[in-house]
Design a protein around this motif. Structure first.
Motif, short mmCIF file in Angstrom:
data_model
loop_
_atom_site.label_atom_id
_atom_site.label_comp_id
_atom_site.label_asym_id
_atom_site.label_seq_id
_atom_site.Cartn_x
_atom_site.Cartn_y
_atom_site.Cartn_z
N ALA A 183 0.65 -1.21 -0.06
CA ALA A 183 -0.05 -0.13 0.06
C ALA A 183 0.84 1.33 0.05
N THR A 184 0.27 2.28 -0.35
CA THR A 184 0.98 3.53 -0.10
C THR A 184 0.50 4.13 0.78
N VAL A 185 1.19 4.42 1.76
CA VAL A 185 0.76 4.85 3.33
C VAL A 185 0.90 6.39 3.89
N THR A 186 0.08 6.96 4.24
CA THR A 186 0.16 8.14 4.79
C THR A 186 -0.39 8.09 6.20
N TYR A 187 0.63 8.67 7.16
CA TYR A 187 0.56 8.62 8.40
C TYR A 187 -0.09 9.90 8.90
N THR A 188 -1.07 9.97 9.72
CA THR A 188 -1.63 11.56 10.30
C THR A 188 -1.82 11.30 11.72
N HIS A 189 -1.64 12.73 12.39
CA HIS A 189 -1.66 12.76 13.88
C HIS A 189 -2.19 13.94 14.10
N SER A 190 -1.97 14.07 15.44
CA SER A 190 -2.66 15.48 16.28
C SER A 190 -2.06 16.59 15.35
N ARG A 191 -0.81 16.59 14.84
CA ARG A 191 -0.35 17.97 14.34
C ARG A 191 -0.59 18.13 12.75
N THR A 192 -1.48 17.22 12.23
CA THR A 192 -1.74 17.03 10.87
C THR A 192 -2.59 18.28 10.31
N VAL A 193 -2.36 19.03 9.42
CA VAL A 193 -3.06 19.86 8.90
C VAL A 193 -4.13 19.46 7.66
N ASN A 194 -5.33 19.91 7.89
CA ASN A 194 -6.23 19.48 7.02
C ASN A 194 -6.51 17.98 6.89
N LEU A 195 -6.69 17.23 8.05
CA LEU A 195 -6.99 16.05 8.46
C LEU A 195 -8.28 15.48 7.38
N PRO A 196 -9.23 16.15 7.48
CA PRO A 196 -10.39 15.41 6.84
C PRO A 196 -10.12 15.43 5.32
N GLU A 197 -9.55 16.36 4.71
CA GLU A 197 -9.16 16.39 3.35
C GLU A 197 -8.20 15.33 2.95
N ILE A 198 -7.34 15.01 3.98
CA ILE A 198 -6.28 13.82 3.50
C ILE A 198 -7.16 12.47 3.57
N VAL A 199 -7.94 12.46 4.85
CA VAL A 199 -8.87 11.18 4.93
C VAL A 199 -9.49 10.90 3.52
N ARG A 200 -9.96 12.00 2.82
CA ARG A 200 -10.85 11.76 1.88
C ARG A 200 -10.27 10.99 0.80
N THR A 201 -8.96 11.02 0.49
CA THR A 201 -8.32 10.62 -0.31
C THR A 201 -8.04 9.05 -0.14
N ALA A 202 -8.25 8.48 1.06
CA ALA A 202 -7.93 7.33 1.39
C ALA A 202 -8.74 6.19 0.87
N ASP A 203 -8.24 4.93 0.48
CA ASP A 203 -8.91 3.85 0.14
C ASP A 203 -9.12 2.85 1.38
N ILE A 204 -8.25 3.00 2.10
CA ILE A 204 -8.41 2.28 3.39
C ILE A 204 -7.94 3.26 4.49
N VAL A 205 -8.87 3.31 5.51
CA VAL A 205 -8.73 4.31 6.67
C VAL A 205 -8.53 3.41 8.02
N VAL A 206 -7.38 3.55 8.69
CA VAL A 206 -7.16 3.13 9.92
C VAL A 206 -7.30 4.09 11.01
N ALA A 207 -8.17 3.98 11.87
CA ALA A 207 -8.56 4.92 12.77
C ALA A 207 -8.14 4.46 14.21
N ALA A 208 -6.71 5.17 14.84
CA ALA A 208 -6.15 4.57 16.07
C ALA A 208 -5.92 5.89 16.66
N VAL A 209 -7.04 6.72 17.22
CA VAL A 209 -6.58 7.84 17.91
C VAL A 209 -7.07 7.97 19.35
#
Length: 289
Positions: A183-209
């Protein structure tokens, strides 16, 4: 409405197979796999998790040893106990229930576990093995997630996976395992800017917050596969289930999704460890001329 990715049945199959292997090992060598659980303090939720894991171990024919330490235990005292278990030939796997009390250096405690007995996949050795694709134990929740995705024939190779969270025992290893599956992986976290926009590009979302209902339905691309690795008070995950279920193609419920897979992989790896240690113990010494 999306289809549910339920871990209960697959986990039961994994535990049943682990039980068969545990019985075969005991019949062949007289060795019963043994999982030691270490609990520091009296947190009710942690105590419940430990009891549940011990009960599941018993059903799988895996012996258990419980070590309960007082909340005021120091890092040095915990490390000493973990070294003791690591050096005990009758213990094949070690689980340190986390989180530990705040005054303890959790990383130092994890690193006190012999990598050969790190069946929860929490040491740096385990992370390196996952990152480099080498043999070793997987972190149980990320490893369980991958098994669940594979069981539901989710295309991982070439997919864009967004991991929300970067903890060393969940978010980071989940990304490494997805990367190892191409897979092509993007890590996001508490400092990520524009998180919803990044998540909208995902085929697979792993939520672990670790935040209830954090991921909303309008964050998702239609048809995305959503893995909710969170568990919050009131049996609520990190994803707003009702909203996400109307958008996603596949989604894990909470409870009944990722949770059963975590315990099943823990028990499977405990048997793996017992088999490997038993083989090492009986392997003859070859003297070179």
């Amino acid at each position: 409405m999306s289809k549910l990715m339920i871990g209960t049945d697959l986990a039961a199959e994994m535990v049943a197979k682990a039980a068969e292997r545990a019985a075969a090992l005991q019949e062949k060598t007289g060795v019963q796999p043994c999982l030691a659980t270490v609990l520091v303090g009296d947190d009710p939720a942690s105590a419940t998790y430990v009891r549940m894991k011990q009960n599941r171990s018993k059903k799988a024919g895996i012996g258990s040893r419980s070590v309960v330490l007082p909340a005021e235990t120091t890092t040095g005292e915990l490390v000493a106990e973990l070294h003791k278990l690591s050096n005990d030939p009758e213990v094949h796997g070690i689980l340190l229930q986390h989180p530990v009390p705040g005054h303890i250096d959790e990383r130092a405690a994890f690193e006190a576990i012999d990598p050969a007995k790190d069946v929860d996949g929490v040491t740096m050795h385990a992370f390196a093995a996952m990152a480099f694709g080498e043999p070793g134990f997987r972190s149980c929740t990320p490893g369980g997630i991958l098994r669940l995705l594979e069981a539901y024939d989710v295309p991982i190779a070439g997919a864009h996976a967004v991991v929300i969270g970067r903890s060393p025992i969940l978010g980071k290893p989940a990304g490494m395992l997805l990367l190892a599956s191409n897979a092509t992986v993007t890590y996001t976290h508490s400092r990520t800017v524009n998180l919803p926009e990044i998540v909208r590009t995902a085929d697979i979302v792993v939520a672990a917050v670790g935040k209830a209902n954090f991921v909303r339905g309008d964050w998702l691309k239609p048809g995305a596969v959503v893995v909710d690795a969170g568990y919050n008070e009131g049996n609520v995950g990190d994803v707003h289930f009702d909203e996400a279920a109307s958008v996603a193609s596949l989604i894990t419920p909470v409870p009944g999704g990722v949770g059963p897979m975590t315990i099943a992989l823990l028990l499977e790896q405990a048997v793996d460890a017992a088999e490997a240690q038993s083989e090492t113990a009986v392997r003859p010494v070859v003297t070179l001329p």
